[in-house]
Design a protein around this motif. Sequence first.
Motif, PDB file in Angstrom:
ATOM      1  N   LEU A 159       0.857  -1.183   0.000  1.00 32.30           N
ATOM      2  CA  LEU A 159       0.000   0.000   0.000  1.00 32.30           C
ATOM      3  C   LEU A 159       0.893   1.234   0.000  1.00 32.30           C
ATOM      4  O   LEU A 159       1.884   1.277   0.724  1.00 32.30           O
ATOM      5  N   THR A 160       0.570   2.223  -0.835  1.00 33.58           N
ATOM      6  CA  THR A 160       1.308   3.483  -0.817  1.00 33.58           C
ATOM      7  C   THR A 160       0.359   4.616  -0.445  1.00 33.58           C
ATOM      8  O   THR A 160      -0.816   4.589  -0.788  1.00 33.58           O
ATOM      9  N   THR A 161       0.912   5.601   0.287  1.00 32.94           N
ATOM     10  CA  THR A 161       0.089   6.682   0.822  1.00 32.94           C
ATOM     11  C   THR A 161       0.633   8.048   0.426  1.00 32.94           C
ATOM     12  O   THR A 161       1.748   8.177  -0.058  1.00 32.94           O
ATOM     13  N   GLY A 162      -0.144   9.067   0.646  1.00 31.61           N
ATOM     14  CA  GLY A 162       0.221  10.464   0.456  1.00 31.61           C
ATOM     15  C   GLY A 162      -0.670  11.287   1.345  1.00 31.61           C
ATOM     16  O   GLY A 162      -1.624  10.791   1.902  1.00 31.61           O
ATOM     17  N   ASP A 163      -0.367  12.526   1.549  1.00 30.78           N
ATOM     18  CA  ASP A 163       0.672  13.283   0.896  1.00 30.78           C
ATOM     19  C   ASP A 163       1.716  13.742   1.901  1.00 30.78           C
ATOM     20  O   ASP A 163       2.853  13.993   1.547  1.00 30.78           O
ATOM     21  N   ASN A 164       1.356  13.919   3.166  1.00 34.01           N
ATOM     22  CA  ASN A 164       2.359  14.372   4.132  1.00 34.01           C
ATOM     23  C   ASN A 164       3.299  13.247   4.541  1.00 34.01           C
ATOM     24  O   ASN A 164       4.402  13.494   5.007  1.00 34.01           O
TER      25      ASN A 164
END
Length: 195
Positions: A159-164
Amino acid sequence: MLFRSFITRDQHIYGCMAKDPRVLYRSQDCGHSVCAVTRFSDDILSIFVSSSDVVFVCTRGFVYHSLDHGCSFTVSLSLSFPESQILLGRGSLEAPDKTVIVAEYGNIIRQRRWQFCAYVYSSADNGVTWKKDDFLMRRGVNKHVHCVSYSKLLQRVLLTTGDNKKDLWIGRPSKSYDVTDIEWRSEEHTSELQS
């Protein structure tokens, strides 16, 4: 010409057309011919078909599911905001135990602040019921999920996340692929998962 489409393991294609993105089309002959099967009240943003031939369609704020090859749909999941969505090709997966996992995405501002919508959901019963996990909120992510996928090589959910807090998260199931049973580690802790 279909866009926003999904091809099943049997080479059936589900998709919508740019000229009318509210209509779901199906092709059973590799795209040589298509027929309209369902009209939605909003644009189709993503499509996913499970190995059990359950068709999932996402519009703004909702995930619908169909048990009859797209002929009829019911609301399966209400997302946390009416503007949220599941990203096409990046926001849904089927785990080895046939659990369907979807991740929420949105760029939503209320009172000049980003709103958290990085929830991860799983269904072990073809979208009839869903479990919801907010582990990313507890880890300080402020916005959304960019991608969720399954790695056969690692036998993990990625899983990839954003933005901070742009990060790669690796999820290992403890008992099942129910999102509340997955142990998540960020990329800085990946060495802990090599067991």
